[in-house]
Scaffold this motif. Structure first.
Motif, short mmCIF file in Angstrom:
data_model
loop_
_atom_site.label_atom_id
_atom_site.label_comp_id
_atom_site.label_asym_id
_atom_site.label_seq_id
_atom_site.Cartn_x
_atom_site.Cartn_y
_atom_site.Cartn_z
N VAL A 1 30.71 42.30 33.54
CA VAL A 1 30.45 41.05 34.43
C VAL A 1 31.48 40.79 35.53
CG1 VAL A 1 30.50 38.59 34.06
CG2 VAL A 1 29.53 40.01 32.05
N GLN A 2 32.75 40.79 35.26
CA GLN A 2 33.65 40.28 36.41
C GLN A 2 33.60 41.41 37.37
OE1 GLN A 2 37.37 38.44 35.19
NE2 GLN A 2 38.40 39.57 36.90
N ASP A 3 34.02 42.71 37.07
CA ASP A 3 34.25 43.90 37.98
C ASP A 3 32.91 44.05 38.62
OD1 ASP A 3 36.88 43.67 37.28
OD2 ASP A 3 36.89 45.57 36.13
N ALA A 4 31.72 43.81 38.02
CA ALA A 4 30.61 44.05 38.33
C ALA A 4 30.00 42.94 39.32
CB ALA A 4 29.42 44.29 37.29
N GLY A 5 30.81 42.02 39.59
CA GLY A 5 30.63 40.94 40.61
C GLY A 5 29.39 40.04 40.09
N ARG A 6 29.01 39.62 38.83
CA ARG A 6 28.44 38.93 38.42
C ARG A 6 28.94 37.60 38.01
NH1 ARG A 6 26.28 42.07 32.94
NH2 ARG A 6 25.35 39.66 32.60
N PRO A 7 28.01 36.60 38.02
CA PRO A 7 28.68 35.21 37.76
C PRO A 7 29.15 35.09 36.38
CG PRO A 7 26.32 35.20 38.79
CD PRO A 7 26.50 36.45 38.50
N ALA A 8 29.96 34.31 36.31
CA ALA A 8 30.74 34.07 35.03
C ALA A 8 29.76 33.59 34.02
CB ALA A 8 31.84 33.05 35.28
N ASP A 9 29.70 34.27 32.95
CA ASP A 9 28.93 34.01 31.85
C ASP A 9 29.29 34.86 30.59
OD1 ASP A 9 26.82 33.24 30.11
OD2 ASP A 9 25.41 34.17 31.04
N THR A 10 29.72 34.19 29.51
CA THR A 10 30.37 34.68 28.31
C THR A 10 29.46 35.01 27.29
OG1 THR A 10 31.16 32.60 27.44
CG2 THR A 10 32.56 33.92 28.84
N THR A 11 28.08 34.75 27.62
CA THR A 11 27.26 34.83 26.48
C THR A 11 27.03 36.45 25.98
OG1 THR A 11 25.36 33.10 27.59
CG2 THR A 11 24.66 34.70 26.09
N GLY A 12 27.28 36.53 25.03
CA GLY A 12 27.09 37.83 24.26
C GLY A 12 28.63 38.75 24.21
N ALA B 1 36.97 25.61 36.23
CA ALA B 1 36.36 24.81 37.30
C ALA B 1 36.90 25.69 38.61
CB ALA B 1 36.69 23.60 37.73
N ARG B 2 38.23 26.29 38.42
CA ARG B 2 39.04 26.76 39.53
C ARG B 2 38.75 28.53 39.28
NH1 ARG B 2 45.35 26.45 39.05
NH2 ARG B 2 45.90 28.30 40.12
N VAL B 3 38.54 28.94 38.07
CA VAL B 3 38.60 30.52 37.87
C VAL B 3 37.42 30.55 36.82
CG1 VAL B 3 39.58 32.60 37.33
CG2 VAL B 3 40.95 30.91 38.66
N PRO B 4 36.38 30.50 37.14
CA PRO B 4 35.13 30.60 36.04
C PRO B 4 35.27 31.63 34.99
CG PRO B 4 34.33 30.08 38.15
CD PRO B 4 35.72 30.76 38.37
N HIS B 5 35.92 33.08 35.34
CA HIS B 5 35.89 34.11 34.47
C HIS B 5 36.95 33.73 33.58
CE1 HIS B 5 33.08 36.77 36.21
NE2 HIS B 5 33.59 36.59 37.67
N GLU C 1 46.70 24.48 25.66
CA GLU C 1 45.94 25.07 24.78
C GLU C 1 44.66 24.37 24.47
OE1 GLU C 1 43.73 28.18 22.74
OE2 GLU C 1 45.41 28.44 23.91
N ALA C 2 44.91 23.11 24.54
CA ALA C 2 44.14 22.01 24.02
C ALA C 2 43.04 21.78 25.13
CB ALA C 2 44.71 20.70 23.78
N ASN C 3 43.17 22.06 26.31
CA ASN C 3 42.32 21.82 27.32
C ASN C 3 41.97 22.74 28.57
OD1 ASN C 3 44.64 21.43 28.91
ND2 ASN C 3 44.13 19.79 30.30
N TRP C 4 42.42 23.96 27.92
CA TRP C 4 42.32 25.38 29.00
C TRP C 4 41.00 25.48 29.54
CZ3 TRP C 4 38.87 29.30 28.37
CH2 TRP C 4 38.15 29.49 26.85
N ARG C 5 39.89 25.06 29.03
CA ARG C 5 38.81 25.03 29.67
C ARG C 5 38.44 24.01 31.08
NH1 ARG C 5 34.66 27.63 27.14
NH2 ARG C 5 35.09 28.19 25.00
N ASP C 6 39.52 23.45 31.19
CA ASP C 6 39.52 22.65 32.59
C ASP C 6 39.95 23.56 33.48
OD1 ASP C 6 39.21 20.30 30.99
OD2 ASP C 6 41.11 19.62 31.50
N ALA C 7 40.39 24.86 33.45
CA ALA C 7 40.69 25.69 34.20
C ALA C 7 39.34 26.47 34.91
CB ALA C 7 41.70 26.78 34.02
#
Length: 310
Positions: free
Chosen positions: A297-308, A234-238, A226-232
């Protein structure tokens, strides 16, 4: 700041049963209810003395201790929810010790290692598929059958059926496999049916789904914590839209504390949707809305971006 995040005790005196509270969403829900002062009975098969077929290290005793540390009272009770006699003994104990049940959370699952991704019904291992259905559906039905008379003893009770996916999202999509799809859709329908049966009797039933949950098993799968979950990412952007179990825990606590919770009766809800209504956040202060993100985003095939979206 919402009560759920400043240690309010608006659920003091309330009694909850989190069936399947050993890990993941169940643990997050139990702790979320405890953080607002509830007494929470945590049931499951993984105990300090005996592991379930998962072989995971998490136990119901650990969850109960976390509930107490959060400000409530956690009580661990070993129970296999496929065995009616064990569920009857559990509910009888709650009745004897507390004389009431205000919140029932049906979070029993146990099927992660039983389904086969995109395997047809004729290719899927039949024993595993049927076992999955028993764990996902029969357990919820047995627990509701036994526990609801106690919950209905007082008006205002709440039943939360935990699942994966909202009714809207699941309706038009194939979810993983025949057996998984059927299991998760069945739980959604249970909440709808319970809403019809409980509503006229003064109680409320809802289906609730977390988003992409950072459960212990998910974190292990990605090789992170949980402390470093963002390291994942690089492998799975979504995975950037993922949420901690505390988020759905705060969602259930908000529902349990809402004097107008009946407005949701029979509905399918998500943690992200409820965060927008009740104002709670995840541990990092964000409000991930995973199911909207998945569609747009994900199902629509767009690049990972959680803005909004968080």
């Amino acid at each position: 700041m919402p009560e759920s995040e400043r240690g309010g005790r608006d659920l003091a005196g309330k009694v909850a049963l989190v069936a399947g509270g050993t890990r993941g969403a169940g643990r997050g829900v139990a702790v979320g209810l405890g953080a607002r002062g509830a007494t929470v009975y945590v049931s499951g098969r993984s105990t300090a003395g005996r592991r379930s077929e998962y072989g995971r290290p998490e136990t119901i005793e650990e969850t109960a201790a976390l509930v107490t540390a959060a400000g409530g009272l956690g009580v661990a009770v070993a129970a296999d929810h496929l065995v009616p006699a064990q569920v009857e003994a559990l509910v009888a104990r709650i009745d004897a010790e507390r004389g009431r049940l205000d919140v029932l959370v049906n979070d029993i699952w146990g099927g992660e290692r039983l389904f086969e991704w995109e395997s047809t019904v004729w290719e899927h291992d039949l024993d595993n598929g049927l076992r999955l259905l028993r764990l996902a559906v029969d357990t919820h039905a047995i627990t509701s059958h036994v526990a609801l008379p106690l919950l209905l003893r007082r008006p205002g009770g709440l039943v939360v059926e935990m699942t994966d996916g909202t009714a809207e999202y699941n309706a038009g999509r194939y979810r993983v496999s025949f057996f998984y799809d059927l299991a998760k859709s069945a739980v959604l329908r249970m909440a709808f049916a319970l809403g019809h049966e409980l509503g006229p009797r003064g109680a409320t039933a809802v289906a609730l789904t977390p988003g992409w949950l950072r459960s212990e098993m998910m974190l292990d799968a990605f090789g992170v914590t949980e402390a470093n979950w963002r390291d994942a990412l690089a492998r799975v952007p979504h995975f950037a839209i993922s949420e901690s179990p505390a988020y759905v825990g705060r969602a259930v606590a908000a529902l349990a504390a809402d004097p107008e919770v009946a407005r949701w009766n029979g509905r399918s809800l998500s943690s992200g949707q409820l965060a927008g209504v009740y104002g709670f956040t995840d541990l990092d202060g964000s409000r991930p809305d995973a199911w909207r993100y998945l569609v747009e985003v994900q199902d629509a095939g767009r690049p990972a971006d959680t803005t909004g979206y968080r």
